[in-house]
Design a protein around this motif. Structure first.
Motif, PDB file in Angstrom:
ATOM      1  N   PRO A 244       0.822  -1.220   0.000  1.00 64.80           N
ATOM      2  CA  PRO A 244       0.000   0.000   0.000  1.00 64.80           C
ATOM      3  C   PRO A 244       0.853   1.265   0.000  1.00 64.80           C
ATOM      4  N   ILE A 245       2.089   1.175   0.507  1.00 66.40           N
ATOM      5  CA  ILE A 245       2.902   2.388   0.561  1.00 66.40           C
ATOM      6  C   ILE A 245       3.721   2.556  -0.706  1.00 66.40           C
ATOM      7  N   GLY A 246       4.447   1.488  -1.080  1.00 66.23           N
ATOM      8  CA  GLY A 246       5.226   1.558  -2.306  1.00 66.23           C
ATOM      9  C   GLY A 246       4.320   1.670  -3.509  1.00 66.23           C
ATOM     10  N   GLY A 247       3.179   0.963  -3.426  1.00 66.64           N
ATOM     11  CA  GLY A 247       2.243   0.973  -4.531  1.00 66.64           C
ATOM     12  C   GLY A 247       1.687   2.364  -4.766  1.00 66.64           C
ATOM     13  N   ARG A 248       1.754   3.177  -3.724  1.00 66.58           N
ATOM     14  CA  ARG A 248       1.246   4.536  -3.836  1.00 66.58           C
ATOM     15  C   ARG A 248       2.042   5.338  -4.857  1.00 66.58           C
ATOM     16  N   VAL A 249       3.315   5.053  -4.926  1.00 71.74           N
ATOM     17  CA  VAL A 249       4.135   5.748  -5.914  1.00 71.74           C
ATOM     18  C   VAL A 249       3.571   5.490  -7.304  1.00 71.74           C
ATOM     19  N   LEU A 250       3.254   4.241  -7.550  1.00 78.81           N
ATOM     20  CA  LEU A 250       2.698   3.873  -8.851  1.00 78.81           C
ATOM     21  C   LEU A 250       1.349   4.548  -9.049  1.00 78.81           C
ATOM     22  N   THR A 251       0.562   4.555  -7.964  1.00 78.97           N
ATOM     23  CA  THR A 251      -0.742   5.201  -8.033  1.00 78.97           C
ATOM     24  C   THR A 251      -0.588   6.653  -8.481  1.00 78.97           C
ATOM     25  N   LEU A 252       0.331   7.339  -7.809  1.00 78.97           N
ATOM     26  CA  LEU A 252       0.502   8.755  -8.101  1.00 78.97           C
ATOM     27  C   LEU A 252       1.061   8.959  -9.502  1.00 78.97           C
ATOM     28  N   LEU A 253       1.966   8.069  -9.891  1.00 78.10           N
ATOM     29  CA  LEU A 253       2.536   8.180 -11.233  1.00 78.10           C
ATOM     30  C   LEU A 253       1.444   8.098 -12.277  1.00 78.10           C
ATOM     31  N   ALA A 254       0.472   7.253 -11.979  1.00 78.43           N
ATOM     32  CA  ALA A 254      -0.575   7.054 -12.959  1.00 78.43           C
ATOM     33  C   ALA A 254      -1.541   8.218 -12.996  1.00 78.43           C
ATOM     34  N   ILE A 255      -1.823   8.820 -11.839  1.00 76.30           N
ATOM     35  CA  ILE A 255      -2.848   9.863 -11.870  1.00 76.30           C
ATOM     36  C   ILE A 255      -2.282  11.278 -11.819  1.00 76.30           C
ATOM     37  N   ALA A 256      -1.238  11.515 -11.041  1.00 76.62           N
ATOM     38  CA  ALA A 256      -0.718  12.880 -10.948  1.00 76.62           C
ATOM     39  C   ALA A 256       0.785  12.877 -10.679  1.00 76.62           C
ATOM     40  N   PRO A 257       1.587  12.706 -11.718  1.00 76.03           N
ATOM     41  CA  PRO A 257       3.035  12.582 -11.509  1.00 76.03           C
ATOM     42  C   PRO A 257       3.638  13.791 -10.784  1.00 76.03           C
ATOM     43  N   GLU A 258       3.024  14.967 -10.959  1.00 74.27           N
ATOM     44  CA  GLU A 258       3.630  16.169 -10.373  1.00 74.27           C
ATOM     45  C   GLU A 258       3.560  16.159  -8.850  1.00 74.27           C
ATOM     46  N   ARG A 259       2.710  15.296  -8.299  1.00 69.94           N
ATOM     47  CA  ARG A 259       2.558  15.295  -6.846  1.00 69.94           C
ATOM     48  C   ARG A 259       3.520  14.342  -6.146  1.00 69.94           C
TER      49      ARG A 259
END
Lengths: 306, 310
Positions: A244-259
């Motif tokens: 859930p934590i590392g996967g969050r990076v992927l999540t953010l990459l997919a929806i809002a890379p700037e964040r």
């Protein structure tokens, strides 16, 4: 179709080949025994049961890697000779001269394979989680349960893809040995060479990585190209679900890379993760469906000579 | 016995690329009839059978089996037709009984009724003792008998046997043929019997059709075909030692149309059987009769003639 289904189930569990499946379950369970639980609990991120699958603390490779590498063997072992062995045995002509539809033969065999591998995945998962509970003395939280169930579903979809691939090979190729070799070849090709090729391709297209933008482009090319490999697709989906934590990076990459900047080590919700892996599941199921479609068109109108 | 047609084909054609395997076959088979479908290997017999079962699609022409089109409605056909394929296969790790049970399940037979019927059939085909052995241990003849039980399990109206005598020993063949006779006469099951052994199957068939290169070249009852092939007359060949004026004496026998002599051999054409008279004439004229043989073409000769074209 029911008769065919049960006959196949009996075959799967009665044959020596089942020992292979059983062996894999036992090996998977070993992870639950060998993992250094103490270190996991102390240094973990609070998701002990998820870490059981993803960590390689105390063991050479994580259970997840093990499944993504050797899981396909289960699918292939269950399907590679399903149609062609009946053809060589001469039983196909006899079965098809009974009042059954041809698709019932194919479907019955596929569903029996699917149920068998579901049983394998479930028993492996349950024994790992069970051993974890036994050794640590805590129960998985609701959040963990949701993620584990999602993990099970993705795993089943992944193995079903390989089952469909092996069955397609068994329809197209008359010889069981050829069919096994081709399936294994595709397994190795898709699991290793696609990932390798993806890296090479990214290096070719983005040779110099000097700023974040280029790094991101490089990363995107690798990700998209390796998604051609069902193994990579599976690993990606499962890491999102189980981490859930590392996967969050992927999540953010997919929806809002700037964040990405200012990232805090807080987990995303299970719902978010599931939403994110939905396309992966669909892709795996669609690939399996496409393969089944190929076998169907071949098998349905084919001449069955004894 | 009604005279409903169980099999009816019109201009059946099957092409594989440029190769024409079946070239316009018209078949008719009524209830309770035994039809011998004869022809050399590769003459299109098996392909015709596959089309009758919907296991392959005809390129042209129509088939109706038990009133249904096997391409469009294969299930209705397969419910009433038992098919014994050329290379009969069973699951070797299952026993004979289990193999039949699987077939019963595929036919949706009621379980307890099926169980009794299977035991019955296994006794009928004399496999009662081996019923619970794995089929892998069966001999060729036992497999063939199990195949017959398998075919009869669904209580068919028509049984299609593709080269059932292949690989059987003489007693096995004898047993199979008497079974076929029994099916037709006692159970009123029509039998479509494909074979390339004319003399084996001749006696059980009501009608035969001879296939050659994808066509039926001769069809009819066995006696019809024999008289057809005999044509107008008889011919007799003699080999004689000594004797005088034999040619003229033989030509004078009533019914003889011509008589030719080459050395010690004489051949006599006649419109009736003159063998006895010819023998008497030879002795009367002081000749020694070495050989006397009827040269009438039997069905077998005709059949062989088509065989030798290959």
């Amino acid at each position: 179709m029911r008769a065919i289904f049960w006959k196949e189930m009996a075959d799967h569990f009665g044959r020596r080949r089942f020992l292979l499946l059983f062996g894999l379950v036992v090996m998977g369970t070993l992870w639950g025994v060998l993992v250094d639980t103490g270190r996991l609990v102390r240094g973990g991120d609070g998701f002990f049961f998820l870490d059981l699958f993803t960590t390689n603390t105390g063991i050479p490779i994580s259970l997840l890697t093990f499944i993504s590498l050797f899981g396909p063997v289960i699918g292939i072992a269950l399907g590679f000779d399903s149609i062609n062995s009946e053809r060589t045995q001469g039983t196909l002509a006899r079965v098809l001269s009974q009042p059954v539809y041809r698709d019932a033969v194919f479907n019955g065999k596929f569903l029996a394979g699917l149920l068998t591998l579901t049983i394998v995945v479930l028993s492996m998962g349950i024994s790992v989680v069970g051993l974890g509970m036994f050794r640590v003395g805590i129960a998985p939280s609701g959040e963990e349960m949701v993620r584990l169930i999602g993990f099970g579903l993705v795993t089943i979809a992944y193995l079903a893809f390989w089952l469909a691939l092996a069955m397609t090979a068994s329809v197209l190729l008359r010889n069981a040995v050829t069919s096994a070799l081709i399936s294994m070849g595709l397994w190795i090709g898709l699991s290793f060479f696609v990932t390798l090729g993806a890296a090479v391709l990214a290096d070719q297209l983005v040779p110099v990585v000097s700023n974040t933008e280029e790094a991101l482009r490089h990363f995107n090319i690798v990700t998209w190209a390796s998604r051609l490999s069902p193994g990579a697709l599976y690993t990606e989906a499962v890491s999102i679900l189980l981490d859930p934590i590392g996967g969050r990076v992927l999540t953010l990459l997919a929806i809002a890379p700037e964040r990405l900047e200012g990232l805090l080590a807080t987990p995303v919700s299970a719902g978010q993760s599931l939403q994110l892996v939905w396309p992966h599941i669909v892709a795996l199921v669609a690939a399996a469906g496409a393969l089944a479609g190929v076998s169907y068109t071949k098998f349905m109108r084919e001449e069955i000579r004894a | 016995m009604s005279t409903e047609l169980l099999v009816e084909t019109h201009g059946l054609v099957k092409e594989y690329g440029n190769f024409v395997a079946v070239d316009g076959v018209d078949l008719r088979l009524s209830e309770g009839e035994v039809y011998g479908f004869l022809g050399p290997n590769g003459s299109g017999k098996s392909t015709t059978i596959l089309m009758m079962l919907g296991l392959t699609e005809p390129t042209e022409g129509t088939v109706r089996v038990c009133g249904h089109d096997p391409t469009r409605d294969p299930i209705a056909v397969k419910r009433q037709v038992g098919y014994l394929p050329e290379n009969l296969g069973f699951y070797g790790d299952l026993t004979g009984r289990q193999n039949l049970q699987y077939t019963a399940e595929l036919n949706n037979l009621e379980r307890t009724a099926a169980r009794a019927r299977i035991t019955d059939l296994l006794d009928t085909v004399e496999l009662g003792g081996a019923a619970d052995q794995p089929v892998a241990q069966y001999s060729r003849g036992m497999r063939q008998r199990l195949g017959l039980a398998d075919v009869l399990l669904k209580e068919p109206r028509l049984v299609i046997l593709d080269d059932p005598t292949l690989g059987l020993d003489p007693t096995g063949i004898e047993w199979l043929l008497s079974m076929i006779e029994e099916l037709s006469s006692q159970r009123n099951i029509a039998v479509f019997l494909s074979s390339h052994q004319l003399h084996e199957v001749q006696r059980v068939c009501h009608r035969v059709g001879i296939m050659s290169h994808g066509r039926i070249v001769l069809e009819g009852t066995v006696s019809e075909l024999t008289s057809q092939s005999r044509g107008a007359g008889f011919s007799t060949a003699l080999e004689v030692r000594g004797g005088r004026g034999l040619r003229d004496a033989l030509a004078a026998i009533e019914g003889v149309t011509s008589c030719e002599q080459t050395g010690s051999r004489l051949s006599v054409e006649s419109d009736r059987d003159v063998r006895a008279a010819a023998a008497a004439v030879v002795i009367e004229h002081g000749g020694e009769l070495v050989e006397l043989r009827s040269e009438n073409r039997t069905l077998e000769d005709i059949y062989l003639r088509y065989f030798q074209q290959d």
